[in-house]
Design a protein around this motif. Structure first.
Motif, PDB file in Angstrom:
ATOM      1  N   ARG A 151      32.938  69.583  84.477  1.00 60.17           N
ATOM      2  CA  ARG A 151      33.830  70.515  83.789  1.00 60.17           C
ATOM      3  C   ARG A 151      33.129  71.095  82.570  1.00 60.17           C
ATOM      4  NH1 ARG A 151      37.292  66.805  86.167  1.00 60.17           N
ATOM      5  NH2 ARG A 151      39.202  67.718  87.045  1.00 60.17           N
ATOM      6  N   ASN A 152      33.619  72.269  82.171  1.00 59.76           N
ATOM      7  CA  ASN A 152      33.073  72.883  80.961  1.00 59.76           C
ATOM      8  C   ASN A 152      33.814  72.382  79.744  1.00 59.76           C
ATOM      9  OD1 ASN A 152      35.509  74.239  80.977  1.00 59.76           O
ATOM     10  ND2 ASN A 152      34.654  76.189  81.689  1.00 59.76           N
ATOM     11  N   GLU A 153      33.492  72.974  78.606  1.00 62.08           N
ATOM     12  CA  GLU A 153      34.088  72.477  77.371  1.00 62.08           C
ATOM     13  C   GLU A 153      35.598  72.709  77.316  1.00 62.08           C
ATOM     14  OE1 GLU A 153      32.322  76.579  76.835  1.00 62.08           O
ATOM     15  OE2 GLU A 153      31.667  74.635  77.599  1.00 62.08           O
ATOM     16  N   ARG A 154      36.102  73.639  78.122  1.00 61.38           N
ATOM     17  CA  ARG A 154      37.563  73.867  78.157  1.00 61.38           C
ATOM     18  C   ARG A 154      38.255  73.003  79.210  1.00 61.38           C
ATOM     19  NH1 ARG A 154      35.035  78.685  77.980  1.00 61.38           N
ATOM     20  NH2 ARG A 154      35.337  79.034  80.196  1.00 61.38           N
ATOM     21  N   GLY A 155      37.485  72.154  79.862  1.00 60.05           N
ATOM     22  CA  GLY A 155      38.070  71.289  80.873  1.00 60.05           C
ATOM     23  C   GLY A 155      38.192  71.953  82.227  1.00 60.05           C
ATOM     24  N   GLU A 156      37.641  73.152  82.377  1.00 59.05           N
ATOM     25  CA  GLU A 156      37.738  73.848  83.651  1.00 59.05           C
ATOM     26  C   GLU A 156      36.724  73.261  84.630  1.00 59.05           C
ATOM     27  OE1 GLU A 156      36.879  77.739  82.419  1.00 59.05           O
ATOM     28  OE2 GLU A 156      38.901  78.202  81.697  1.00 59.05           O
ATOM     29  N   LEU A 157      37.166  73.085  85.869  1.00 57.63           N
ATOM     30  CA  LEU A 157      36.315  72.486  86.888  1.00 57.63           C
ATOM     31  C   LEU A 157      35.260  73.495  87.324  1.00 57.63           C
ATOM     32  CD1 LEU A 157      35.860  69.976  88.657  1.00 57.63           C
ATOM     33  CD2 LEU A 157      37.328  71.031  90.389  1.00 57.63           C
ATOM     34  N   LEU A 158      33.969  73.124  87.146  1.00 54.68           N
ATOM     35  CA  LEU A 158      32.864  74.001  87.541  1.00 54.68           C
ATOM     36  C   LEU A 158      32.349  73.671  88.933  1.00 54.68           C
ATOM     37  CD1 LEU A 158      30.829  73.969  84.217  1.00 54.68           C
ATOM     38  CD2 LEU A 158      32.577  75.603  84.950  1.00 54.68           C
ATOM     39  N   GLY A 159      32.521  72.448  89.355  1.00 56.34           N
ATOM     40  CA  GLY A 159      32.040  72.046  90.669  1.00 56.34           C
ATOM     41  C   GLY A 159      32.207  70.550  90.843  1.00 56.34           C
ATOM     42  N   ILE A 160      31.972  70.086  92.050  1.00 58.34           N
ATOM     43  CA  ILE A 160      32.107  68.665  92.381  1.00 58.34           C
ATOM     44  C   ILE A 160      30.822  68.235  93.074  1.00 58.34           C
ATOM     45  CG2 ILE A 160      33.421  66.924  93.638  1.00 58.34           C
ATOM     46  CD1 ILE A 160      35.811  68.825  93.552  1.00 58.34           C
ATOM     47  N   ILE A 161      30.178  67.197  92.549  1.00 54.56           N
ATOM     48  CA  ILE A 161      28.998  66.637  93.190  1.00 54.56           C
ATOM     49  C   ILE A 161      29.446  65.402  93.970  1.00 54.56           C
ATOM     50  CG2 ILE A 161      28.386  65.393  91.062  1.00 54.56           C
ATOM     51  CD1 ILE A 161      25.938  66.749  93.661  1.00 54.56           C
ATOM     52  N   VAL A 162      29.145  65.365  95.245  1.00 52.11           N
ATOM     53  CA  VAL A 162      29.634  64.320  96.153  1.00 52.11           C
ATOM     54  C   VAL A 162      28.428  63.610  96.754  1.00 52.11           C
ATOM     55  CG1 VAL A 162      31.006  63.803  98.190  1.00 52.11           C
ATOM     56  CG2 VAL A 162      31.683  65.674  96.678  1.00 52.11           C
ATOM     57  N   ALA A 163      28.428  62.280  96.687  1.00 60.84           N
ATOM     58  CA  ALA A 163      27.414  61.472  97.355  1.00 60.84           C
ATOM     59  C   ALA A 163      28.064  60.808  98.557  1.00 60.84           C
ATOM     60  CB  ALA A 163      26.845  60.417  96.413  1.00 60.84           C
ATOM     61  N   GLY A 164      27.597  61.119  99.759  1.00 60.08           N
ATOM     62  CA  GLY A 164      28.085  60.478 100.968  1.00 60.08           C
ATOM     63  C   GLY A 164      27.328  59.186 101.218  1.00 60.08           C
ATOM     64  N   ILE A 165      28.029  58.078 101.333  1.00 64.22           N
ATOM     65  CA  ILE A 165      27.401  56.754 101.465  1.00 64.22           C
ATOM     66  C   ILE A 165      27.674  56.224 102.870  1.00 64.22           C
ATOM     67  CG2 ILE A 165      27.157  54.477 100.455  1.00 64.22           C
ATOM     68  CD1 ILE A 165      26.556  56.764  98.523  1.00 64.22           C
ATOM     69  N   LEU A 166      26.627  55.925 103.594  1.00 69.68           N
ATOM     70  CA  LEU A 166      26.765  55.262 104.887  1.00 69.68           C
ATOM     71  C   LEU A 166      26.892  53.756 104.629  1.00 69.68           C
ATOM     72  CD1 LEU A 166      24.222  56.999 107.275  1.00 69.68           C
ATOM     73  CD2 LEU A 166      26.696  56.889 107.527  1.00 69.68           C
ATOM     74  N   ALA A 167      28.020  53.207 105.055  1.00 70.62           N
ATOM     75  CA  ALA A 167      28.244  51.789 104.784  1.00 70.62           C
ATOM     76  C   ALA A 167      27.127  50.925 105.363  1.00 70.62           C
ATOM     77  CB  ALA A 167      29.596  51.364 105.360  1.00 70.62           C
ATOM     78  N   ALA A 168      26.582  51.354 106.512  1.00 73.03           N
ATOM     79  CA  ALA A 168      25.542  50.564 107.149  1.00 73.03           C
ATOM     80  C   ALA A 168      24.265  50.516 106.331  1.00 73.03           C
ATOM     81  CB  ALA A 168      25.241  51.118 108.545  1.00 73.03           C
ATOM     82  N   GLN A 169      24.104  51.453 105.349  1.00 73.97           N
ATOM     83  CA  GLN A 169      22.888  51.508 104.545  1.00 73.97           C
ATOM     84  C   GLN A 169      22.999  50.731 103.235  1.00 73.97           C
ATOM     85  OE1 GLN A 169      20.098  52.880 105.614  1.00 73.97           O
ATOM     86  NE2 GLN A 169      21.107  53.364 107.530  1.00 73.97           N
ATOM     87  N   LEU A 170      24.095  49.960 103.062  1.00 73.99           N
ATOM     88  CA  LEU A 170      24.278  49.230 101.807  1.00 73.99           C
ATOM     89  C   LEU A 170      23.538  47.891 101.778  1.00 73.99           C
ATOM     90  CD1 LEU A 170      28.073  49.840 101.087  1.00 73.99           C
ATOM     91  CD2 LEU A 170      26.136  50.759  99.839  1.00 73.99           C
ATOM     92  N   ASP A 171      22.778  47.592 102.848  1.00 75.84           N
ATOM     93  CA  ASP A 171      22.091  46.294 102.889  1.00 75.84           C
ATOM     94  C   ASP A 171      21.179  46.102 101.678  1.00 75.84           C
ATOM     95  OD1 ASP A 171      23.375  45.739 105.200  1.00 75.84           O
ATOM     96  OD2 ASP A 171      21.650  46.026 106.538  1.00 75.84           O
TER      97      ASP A 171
END
Length: 981
Positions: free
Chosen positions: A168-188
């Motif tokens: 978000r910017n200084e006014r609290g406006e949403l600029l974007g969303i960064i998403v990390a996709g996690i494969l459960a099988a890769q948590l070893d």
């Protein structure tokens, strides 16, 4: 044994035998049952504790993993939303670099506020819409970050979960969303823990869905819903730790496990660790049942024998009693032989048989101990029995291996006390012994961790747990316990400590301010950047109440607001982030700006709040200065564009060193017959470059490398390059080109400014002028030729007229006129023969004039030599005519008057420029008789000398004379502006 003889119930032989059997067998059974149950409960307790600790470690590791990913996402989000615009390639590189550092991350996505993926580590994910996902709605609703529950991937249908952060910017406006996709099988790499046997770790989301298990087990989507299968997980989701010592699996029917559940408080998930109950207690139960059955069988047989034989015993009880006592004490006995009745013999035989059974039982017990030793070895738990009075210790083979003893070192399990003490680290031995004494005094369980040293010098950590046994006098005589090798656990703890120390050092050396507020709302820790930054005027600061420090720094209303945010985060766990903090300080009156965020964290004494902040005062000032600079640059650019469009001269800007892109002002577009904004470079790609004109020079089309704009773009300065622009309709424009390269910061060409001057009209005028000049030159030559001819005609007529006269004086005068006319005719002859009609080479003219004069007066000049010292000076016709007439008069006078009676002599003619004064000197000298005494030539009435005086005045010159011997005349005059030497 005396007590047996006093009871009425045991007064008979039969009663005594039965009582003896009970006295021997019942304690054995009770002890066996007690120790078996104690081992059973202790082993389950140990396993429950181990599972719970491992579940906590798993929860901590997963929480650390989530926080690491969130920090990565924050760094990516700040890079994507910075003032510097990133290209798609730069965004993809940032995402790939962050993914490469964490194998558990399947993919990174950057989504716009509408939920559409605009950048990702895989091109197949661009354009995916996540607006239907619950985590997206939570971010839009105001959460800073969200860890989603288990879901199915839209592209691969694999079970995944996401870690998302809103930027978000200084006014609290949403600029974007960064998403990390996690494969459960890769948590070893993050969560896998190698355990012996049927044991593993699991991870459940906030809805009780099974996310991850190691070792991996394949579940259907319905089987993943553990909350439905195990309602007791509701308590764990409420924040409680749950340990189940006997848990029946509803997926694997008939399987019971020892399992521990613990919450992951930061995200509401569950971490668990379990082991099959059969592996833990199976060996103990099996051994106990075998031993108990054997003992009961022996007891039953003995009881039957005693009852049967006691009826026939009639001989000495003392012998049997002593034998029985000896047998009960474990002493080695010979077979009993008593002389007496058959009943006594039978009884003696029964005692002999009982001795054999006891020996068999002892062998069975040893086998049982071996099986128990094998079980403890498999679980890496050593057992010991410390006899305090004898200072000896009985321990299992596993105990011996844990302490670094090779199995072949000893043949017995009983060892002196010093054999254990020799292995203990010298610094830890006094502490262990003191803790043992305290636990023995207070009659409590001994739990102590200490170091041991193996023979190879390697250091190992062990944990001992034991309980003291006291005799009837209340004195401790034994301690039973177990020992476990915790070296790996200690190493893991050390690694965690080092990791935390590294993290602390990174935070300490960070330019960002960081400090921690504990549960008592006091400042517990603070890095150096904070102490010299925002808190620079607060001393002391560590241990100071937060509200007191804030009211020292900020006005009351600002301090109250800050304290409120801290309390809210501490109470609820909700993070807080602020980018618009701009306020005046109490301690200096200056206005400062900060960006700061709060997160709740777990401290040893409870929860606390960590604050990260960044002093953005100078950054905001720099941003404002940059905006002003951008505005000024934009205005200057607009002004320059307006000026260029107003300039009537075509100006072209080359935007790259290869000159593939050019733009021009309005005059350039009009010259090239191009619409505004259209590509005008001949080096541009074929589909956009202009094709309706060509650049021609010397009747040849210029190559791309020869074009002036391309040369300037490569770094060459182009001046006065003339070429023609030929259009398809046949029209031609003559152009004069000037090119100046533009350089970058490394002085490398980055483009050029190319100016064209349309000289078509000038070229046409020059051609017309050349044509006109040629015509005029031809006409002027013709005029000079005709004037010369006319003068020659006059000269001839004068000469003819002179030949007809008899008066010698008049004839000489006419000859003088002829010579004067001839001198002027010679000028016109030289001019129409010369290339330059305006200038005359006086050296050539004077030479011809003198030779003609000497030929005309051959009778007078036959004994007079002519010496010419004439420099090649170019003069105009206005100067040449008077100079020629003066030279003709002076040279003619020398021939006529300097050498009377045909005497010999010399006449010298000189003409040149004085380099110092830039004055011309025409000089005529003879070595004849000279001027008469007292003769003033300037007052002479002779026409020739009067002409010399008049003509010298026309030249703005002076006449100087010298006499004796001979006569010399010098006419000194300046050159005109259009004349040159």
């Amino acid at each position: 044994m005396k007590a047996l003889s006093k009871g009425n119930a045991f007064s008979s032989i039969q009663g005594k035998l039965v009582g003896l059997l009970l006295l021997v067998l019942v304690p054995i059974l009770v002890s066996q049952a007690y120790f078996s149950y104690d081992r059973y409960q202790f082993r389950k307790k140990i396993e429950c504790s181990a599972n719970l600790e491992l579940a906590k470690a798993t929860a901590k590791a997963f929480d650390t993993f989530v926080q690491d990913v969130l920090h990565q996402e924050l760094a990516i989000g700040l890079a994507f939303t910075s003032s510097q615009t990133l290209s798609d390639i730069e965004k993809s590189r940032i995402l790939f670099d962050n993914q490469a550092g964490n194998s558990a991350i399947w993919n990174f996505f950057w989504n716009d506020p509408a939920g559409i993926a605009t950048a990702a580590t895989g091109s197949q994910f661009i354009g995916i819409d996540i607006s239907d996902r619950e985590f997206y709605r939570e971010i839009v609703a105001g959460k800073d970050w969200v860890v989603s529950d288990l879901l199915l991937s839209k592209t691969t249908q694999q079970p995944i979960f996401t870690i998302s952060r809103g930027i978000r910017n200084e006014r609290g406006e949403l600029l974007g969303i960064i998403v990390a996709g996690i494969l459960a099988a890769q948590l070893d790499r993050v969560l896998a823990v190698e355990r012996i046997g049927d044991a593993g770790v699991s991870l459940l989301d906030s809805k009780g869905m099974h996310v991850y298990q190691y070792p991996a087990v394949q579940y259907t989507w319905e089987q993943r819903n553990w909350l439905k299968l195990y309602p007791s997980l509701e308590e764990v989701l409420k924040g409680k730790e749950v340990v189940i010592s006997s848990h029946e699996s509803k997926i694997q029917r008939g399987s019971k496990r020892i399992v521990a559940f613990t919450p992951v408080p930061s995200i509401g998930w569950i971490a668990s660790c379990s082991r099959a109950e059969e592996e833990v207690v199976g060996p103990i139960i099996s051994d106990t049942l075998q031993e108990t059955g054997l003992i009961l069988l022996v007891a039953l047989g003995s009881l039957l024998i005693a009852v049967t034989l006691s009826r026939t015993i009639s001989s000495s009880v003392k012998t049997l009693r002593n034998y029985a006592l000896s047998l009960g004490q474990g002493g080695a006995q010979n077979p009993l032989s008593i002389a007496g009745p058959a009943e006594i013999k039978d009884l003696a035989e029964a005692f002999n048989q009982m001795a054999e059974e006891i020996s068999f039982r002892e062998m069975a017990l040893r086998e049982s101990e071996e099986r128990l030793a094998f079980a403890t070895s498999a679980t890496r738990i050593g057992m010991f029995d410390w006899h305090l009075e004898g200072a000896t210790i009985l321990w299992t083979q596993t105990h011996e291996e844990i302490f670094g003893y090779a199995p072949a070192v000893t043949t017995t399990t009983e060892h002196p006390y010093h054999r254990w003490a020799d292995r203990v680290h010298p610094e830890d031995l006094p502490l262990v012994e003191e803790e043992s004494r305290c636990c023995m005094r207070d009659r409590k369980l001994l739990e102590v961790q200490y170091r041991i040293i193996w023979p190879d010098g390697s250091l190992h950590w062990v944990e001992t747990r034991g309980i003291f046994r006291f005799n009837t006098d209340g004195k401790a005589d034994r301690m039973l316990g177990v020992v476990m090798d915790i070296t790996e656990r200690k190493r893991a703890e050390e690694e965690r400590r080092r990791s935390q120390q590294t993290l602390f050092e990174v935070i300490e050396g960070s330019p960002f301010g960081t400090y921690i507020v504990n549960a008592q709302f006091r400042i517990a820790q603070m890095n150096a950047s904070s102490q010299i930054g925002a808190f620079r005027n607060v001393r002391p600061v560590i241990g100071r109440p937060l509200d007191e420090a804030m009211r020292t720094l900020w006005p009351e209303d600002v301090a109250a607001e800050i304290i409120g945010h801290f309390r809210h985060t501490l109470d609820t766990g909700e993070p807080y982030y602020s980018r618009d903090f701009i306020n005046p300080r109490n301690d200096g009156g200056i206005v400062e700006a900060y960006e700061w965020e709060l997160h709740r964290m777990e401290l040893p004494d409870g929860y606390g709040v960590i604050c990260y902040y960044f002093d953005s005062t100078k950054l905001r000032e720099a941003e404002e200065a940059l905006r002003q600079s951008d505005r000024r640059e934009r205005e200057r650019g607009e002004e320059l564009a307006t000026i260029l469009d107003a300039v009537p001269t075509p100006v072209i800007i080359v935007h790259d060193p290869e000159a593939t892109h050019m733009t021009g002002n309005r005059a350039a577009d009009e010259l090239l017959r191009q619409p505004s904004g259209v590509e005008i470079s001949l080096s541009a790609p074929s589909e956009v470059k202009p094709s309706h004109f060509k650049a021609i020079k010397d009747e040849r089309e210029l190559t791309l490398d020869e074009l002036p704009a391309q040369r300037a773009a490569r770094g060459e300065h182009v001046r006065d390059f003339e070429f023609d622009l030929v259009f398809d309709d046949g029209t031609t424009r003559h152009l004069l080109s000037y090119g100046t390269p533009l350089m970058d910061e490394q002085s490398r060409p980055r483009g050029a400014v190319h100016v064209l001057v349309d000289i078509t009209e000038r070229k046409q005028a020059e051609e017309q002028l050349h044509k006109s000049l040629a015509e005029k030159e031809a006409m002027l030559k013709e005029i000079h030729h005709r004037v010369k001819n006319n003068l020659q005609v006059i000269s001839s007529l004068v000469s003819l007229q002179a030949d007809t006269l008899t008066d010698e004086r008049i004839r000489e005068e006419l000859n003088d006129v002829r010579d004067r006319v001839r001198s002027m005719a010679l000028i016109h002859e030289k001019l129409y023969q010369a290339r330059d009609l305006a200038q005359l080479d006086f050296a050539d003219y004077a030479t011809s004039l003198m030779h003609t004069l000497w030929r005309s007066h051959s009778a007078l000049a036959k004994n007079v030599s002519l010496n010419l010292a004439v420099e090649p000076v170019s003069i105009s016709i206005e100067t040449a005519v008077p100079c020629g007439l003066i030279l003709n008069e002076l040279a003619g006078n020398a021939l006529k008057h300097a050498f009377p009676n045909n005497s010999s002599g010399e006449v010298e003619v000189g003409f040149g420029i004085d380099p110092a004064t830039k004055m011309v000197c025409l000089r005529v000298r003879d070595n004849g008789v000279g001027l008469p005494a007292g003769f003033d030539w300037s007052q002479s009435e002779a026409l020739g000398l009067q002409l010399v005086k008049i003509l010298a005045g026309q030249l703005r010159g002076t006449v100087e004379t010298e006499t004796g011997p001979g006569t010399e005349f010098k006419i000194i005059f300046p050159l005109k502006e259009n004349e040159h030497g």
